[in-house]
Enzyme design. Structure first.
Site, PDB file in Angstrom:
ATOM      1  N   ASP A   1     -24.322 -29.192  21.056  1.00  0.00           N
ATOM      2  CA  ASP A   1     -24.141 -30.607  20.729  1.00  0.00           C
ATOM      3  C   ASP A   1     -25.450 -31.392  20.743  1.00  0.00           C
ATOM      4  O   ASP A   1     -25.662 -32.260  19.902  1.00  0.00           O
ATOM      5  CB  ASP A   1     -23.069 -31.260  21.614  1.00  0.00           C
ATOM      6  CG  ASP A   1     -23.422 -31.237  23.080  1.00  0.00           C
ATOM      7  OD1 ASP A   1     -24.244 -30.387  23.477  1.00  0.00           O
ATOM      8  OD2 ASP A   1     -22.894 -32.068  23.836  1.00  0.00           O
TER       9      ASP A   1
ATOM     10  N   ARG B   1     -37.342 -38.447  21.043  1.00  0.00           N
ATOM     11  CA  ARG B   1     -37.657 -38.848  22.430  1.00  0.00           C
ATOM     12  C   ARG B   1     -38.568 -37.782  23.022  1.00  0.00           C
ATOM     13  O   ARG B   1     -38.170 -37.002  23.873  1.00  0.00           O
ATOM     14  CB  ARG B   1     -36.348 -38.957  23.229  1.00  0.00           C
ATOM     15  CG  ARG B   1     -36.469 -39.727  24.503  1.00  0.00           C
ATOM     16  CD  ARG B   1     -35.124 -39.910  25.175  1.00  0.00           C
ATOM     17  NE  ARG B   1     -35.326 -40.421  26.529  1.00  0.00           N
ATOM     18  CZ  ARG B   1     -35.541 -39.640  27.569  1.00  0.00           C
ATOM     19  NH1 ARG B   1     -35.564 -38.327  27.457  1.00  0.00           N
ATOM     20  NH2 ARG B   1     -35.741 -40.180  28.767  1.00  0.00           N
TER      21      ARG B   1
ATOM     22  N   THR C   1     -22.957 -21.925  21.284  1.00  0.00           N
ATOM     23  CA  THR C   1     -23.036 -22.210  22.714  1.00  0.00           C
ATOM     24  C   THR C   1     -22.071 -21.283  23.454  1.00  0.00           C
ATOM     25  O   THR C   1     -20.979 -21.009  22.950  1.00  0.00           O
ATOM     26  CB  THR C   1     -22.705 -23.671  23.095  1.00  0.00           C
ATOM     27  OG1 THR C   1     -22.492 -23.740  24.510  1.00  0.00           O
ATOM     28  CG2 THR C   1     -21.462 -24.208  22.414  1.00  0.00           C
TER      29      THR C   1
ATOM     30  N   ASP D   1     -20.647 -22.220  25.989  1.00  0.00           N
ATOM     31  CA  ASP D   1     -19.663 -23.107  26.624  1.00  0.00           C
ATOM     32  C   ASP D   1     -18.404 -23.289  25.769  1.00  0.00           C
ATOM     33  O   ASP D   1     -17.369 -23.695  26.295  1.00  0.00           O
ATOM     34  CB  ASP D   1     -20.280 -24.487  26.895  1.00  0.00           C
ATOM     35  CG  ASP D   1     -21.541 -24.398  27.728  1.00  0.00           C
ATOM     36  OD1 ASP D   1     -21.651 -23.450  28.514  1.00  0.00           O
ATOM     37  OD2 ASP D   1     -22.418 -25.277  27.584  1.00  0.00           O
TER      38      ASP D   1
ATOM     39  N   ARG E   1     -20.713 -25.975  31.643  1.00  0.00           N
ATOM     40  CA  ARG E   1     -20.917 -27.432  31.674  1.00  0.00           C
ATOM     41  C   ARG E   1     -19.609 -28.173  31.952  1.00  0.00           C
ATOM     42  O   ARG E   1     -18.927 -27.857  32.898  1.00  0.00           O
ATOM     43  CB  ARG E   1     -21.560 -27.919  30.366  1.00  0.00           C
ATOM     44  CG  ARG E   1     -23.025 -27.607  30.281  1.00  0.00           C
ATOM     45  CD  ARG E   1     -23.749 -28.543  29.378  1.00  0.00           C
ATOM     46  NE  ARG E   1     -23.086 -28.673  28.085  1.00  0.00           N
ATOM     47  CZ  ARG E   1     -23.427 -29.525  27.157  1.00  0.00           C
ATOM     48  NH1 ARG E   1     -24.429 -30.334  27.366  1.00  0.00           N
ATOM     49  NH2 ARG E   1     -22.798 -29.585  26.017  1.00  0.00           N
TER      50      ARG E   1
ATOM     51  N   GLY F   1     -29.954 -24.221  24.696  1.00  0.00           N
ATOM     52  CA  GLY F   1     -29.912 -22.976  25.464  1.00  0.00           C
ATOM     53  C   GLY F   1     -29.636 -21.795  24.549  1.00  0.00           C
ATOM     54  O   GLY F   1     -28.890 -21.922  23.585  1.00  0.00           O
TER      55      GLY F   1
ATOM     56  N   ASP G   1     -17.680 -25.562  23.668  1.00  0.00           N
ATOM     57  CA  ASP G   1     -17.184 -26.924  23.896  1.00  0.00           C
ATOM     58  C   ASP G   1     -17.360 -27.859  22.696  1.00  0.00           C
ATOM     59  O   ASP G   1     -17.376 -29.071  22.855  1.00  0.00           O
ATOM     60  CB  ASP G   1     -17.870 -27.519  25.144  1.00  0.00           C
ATOM     61  CG  ASP G   1     -19.384 -27.602  24.995  1.00  0.00           C
ATOM     62  OD1 ASP G   1     -19.909 -27.088  23.986  1.00  0.00           O
ATOM     63  OD2 ASP G   1     -20.038 -28.147  25.889  1.00  0.00           O
TER      64      ASP G   1
HETATM   65  O1  F6P Z   1     -24.995 -24.926  27.517  1.00  0.00           O
HETATM   66  C1  F6P Z   1     -25.236 -23.623  27.936  1.00  0.00           C
HETATM   67  C2  F6P Z   1     -25.554 -23.557  29.404  1.00  0.00           C
HETATM   68  O2  F6P Z   1     -25.748 -22.208  29.756  1.00  0.00           O
HETATM   69  C3  F6P Z   1     -24.532 -24.202  30.308  1.00  0.00           C
HETATM   70  O3  F6P Z   1     -23.395 -23.413  30.523  1.00  0.00           O
HETATM   71  C4  F6P Z   1     -25.361 -24.452  31.532  1.00  0.00           C
HETATM   72  O4  F6P Z   1     -24.845 -25.543  32.262  1.00  0.00           O
HETATM   73  C5  F6P Z   1     -26.719 -24.791  30.982  1.00  0.00           C
HETATM   74  O5  F6P Z   1     -26.763 -24.258  29.672  1.00  0.00           O
HETATM   75  C6  F6P Z   1     -27.883 -24.262  31.777  1.00  0.00           C
HETATM   76  O6  F6P Z   1     -29.058 -24.746  31.228  1.00  0.00           O
HETATM   77  P1  F6P Z   1     -30.505 -24.200  31.610  1.00  0.00           P
HETATM   78  O7  F6P Z   1     -30.756 -22.968  30.796  1.00  0.00           O
HETATM   79  O8  F6P Z   1     -31.409 -25.322  31.263  1.00  0.00           O
HETATM   80  O9  F6P Z   1     -30.491 -23.882  33.071  1.00  0.00           O
END
Ligand code: F6P
Length: 366
Positions: free
Chosen positions: A121, A85, A143, A145, A189, A17, A147
Site C-alpha cells: 500500500d 517526503r 505483500t 500481509d 501488520r 518490504g 491486506d
Molecule cells: O509488510 C510486510 C511486513 O513484513 C509486515 O508484516 C511487518 O510488520 C513489516 O513488514 C516489517 O517491516 P521491516 O522489514 O521494516 O521490519
C-alpha cells in the site's frame, strides 16, 4: 511521454518490504516486454531511491534467467525512500523534501514511457501520486500481509503462510514433549491473515488477531481447560498487530522515513508472560519475524506473480495507466490504483474462516 504506438521502454521498481515472488514478477515483466512486444526494460535499484538518484540498469532476458525460484528481489528494495517526503540533512537537522520532480526528470531523461511499480500500500500510494503528476504508471500488488482490499490475494502471502505453518508444526512437537504453552508471534501488520490461516493450518489452540481484540482471561481459560482434559500443552498464535480489549498494539520501533513508520512486534512476549503468571504453566515465545519473508516462492506465488507481471505489461501497452492488476476469483483483472490503496483488507470477525476455526474449538480470546 510517448503516444500509444510509440511505447518502447518500460521502467520497473520493487518497493516496500520484500516478499517471495518479486523475482518471478520481474522475470515475467522483462520476458513479456522483450519477447512479446520488443520493448526495452529499465530496472531501478532499491525502490524509489533508484528513481530519485537515477540508479538503474537495462534488464535483458539473460538478467532474469534462473531467478524464478529465488526469494527477495534482484533489483533491491526499500521501505523508506518516498520521493514526496525524502530526508535530507540541513545544518545538522533532518528535514523532509519533495523530490518527486527530480525523480520524474530522471524517468524522462531515460525515455521511460511507462513505470511499473511492484509494491504494497505504501509504494502503490506513491505510484498513485506520481500518476496524478502525469507519470504513466501500472501497479502490481505484493505483500506477505495480504491486506490490499482490491485483490483477493497478493503474491508472497502463500509462501509466508507456509513458512509460518511450518514454524508452528516445529513448535508443536517440542511443546508436546515439554508440556509447555508455546506462543508463536507472526507478521501481518494490522491484518490477521497470516495468524488466522497459519493457526488453522498448523493446529493452533488460540489465535489472536488485530480484528478481534482479546481478553487474556479467556486465553488462559482455554489453556487451563486443555490441561484439565489432559492436553498438557497449548499453541497460541499471535499476530504482531493483536491487542487486548482494553489495550494498544505493541510497537517495536519507529522508522521515521518510512511511509508507515510504525513497526509492530513484541506482543508475543506480553501474552506469554501474562499466561505464565495467570496459569502457572511454563511458557515460551517464538517470534518468526523475517523468516516469513524469505525463501523460495511457492508454486502458487510464482504463478500469480507471473500472471500479474504479464498482465501489467499488457496494461502498459493498452495505455491503461493508473491501474493495478489484481486477482478476482480465478481471474486476473485490473482496478483503479486510487481505489486499490484506500482500503485495507482485513479479516472479517464473522467470516467463514473465523467461524470454521471457532467450530473446531479454536479460541480468539473474545
Ligand atoms: O509488510 C510486510 C511486513 O513484513 C509486515 O508484516 C511487518 O510488520 C513489516 O513488514 C516489517 O517491516 P521491516 O522489514 O521494516 O521490519
Amino acid at each position: 511521454m510517448n503516444a500509444k504506438s510509440e511505447i518502447k521502454r518500460i521502467g520497473i521498481l520493487t518497493g516496500g518490504g520484500d516478499c517471495p515472488g518479486l523475482n518471478a514478477v520481474i522475470r515475467a515483466v522483462v520476458k513479456t516486454a522483450i519477447f512479446r512486444y520488443g520493448l526495452e526494460v529499465i530496472g531501478f535499484h532499491d525502490g524509489y531511491l533508484g528513481m530519485i538518484e537515477d540508479k538503474a540498469r537495462a534488464l535483458e532476458a539473460a538478467d532474469v534467467s534462473g531467478i524464478l525460484d529465488r526469494g527477495g528481489t534482484i533489483l533491491g528494495t526499500s521501505n523508506r525512500d518516498n520521493p514526496f517526503r525524502f530526508p535530507a540533512m540541513v545544518r545538522g537537522r533532518k528535514i523532509f523534501r519533495d523530490v518527486s520532480d527530480q525523480a520524474i526528470r530522471n524517468l524522462r531523461r531515460r525515455k521511460i514511457d511507462v513505470l511499473i511499480v511492484v509494491g504494497g500500500d505504501g509504494s502503490l500510494s506513491i505510484a498513485q501520486q506520481l500518476f496524478q503528476k502525469g507519470v504513466p504508471v501500472v501497479g502490481i500488488p505484493k505483500t506477505i500481509d495480504n491486506d490490499l482490499s482490491a485483490t483477493d490475494v497478493t503474491f508472497g502471502f502463500d509462501t509466508a503462510l507456509e513458512a509460518a505453518m511450518e514454524g508452528i508444526d516445529r513448535i508443536h512437537t517440542t511443546a508436546e514433549s515439554h508440556h509447555r504453552v508455546m506462543v508463536v508471534e507472526v507478521m501481518g501488520r494490522y491484518a490477521g491473515w497470516i495468524a488466522l490461516e497459519a493457526g488453522l493450518a498448523g493446529g493452533g489452540d488460540v489465535i489472536l488477531i488485530p480484528e478481534i481484540p482479546y481478553d487474556i482471561e479467556k486465553v488462559c481459560e482455554k489453556v487451563k481447560e486443555r490441561n484439565r482434559h489432559g492436553k498438557r500443552f497449548s499453541i497460541v498464535v499471535v499476530a504482531e498487530g493483536a491487542r487486548p480489549k482494553k489495550g494498544e498494539v505493541v510497537v517495536q520501533r519507529m522508522v521515521e522515513d518510512s511511509t508507515d513508520p510504525v513497526r509492530l512486534g513484541g506482543i508475543g512476549f506480553k501474552v506469554s508472560s501474562e499466561i505464565e503468571k495467570r496459569t502457572g504453566l511454563e511458557t515460551r515465545v517464538t517470534v518468526l519475524g523475517h523468516l516469513q519473508r524469505g525463501g523460495s516462492p511457492s508454486a502458487f506465488d510464482r504463478i500469480l506473480a507471473t500472471r500479474f507481471g504479464t498482465r501489467a505489461v499488457e496494461l502498459a501497452m493498452e495505455e491503461k495507466f493508473g491501474r493495478m492488476v489484481c486477482l478476482r476469483g480465478r481471474h486476473i483483472r485490473d482496478v483503479d490504483l486510487k481505489k486499490a490503496v484506500t482500503k485495507l483488507r482485513r479479516v472479517s470477525p464473522n467470516g467463514n474462516l473465523v467461524q470454521t476455526a471457532r467450530s473446531i474449538g479454536i479460541t480468539f480470546g473474545d
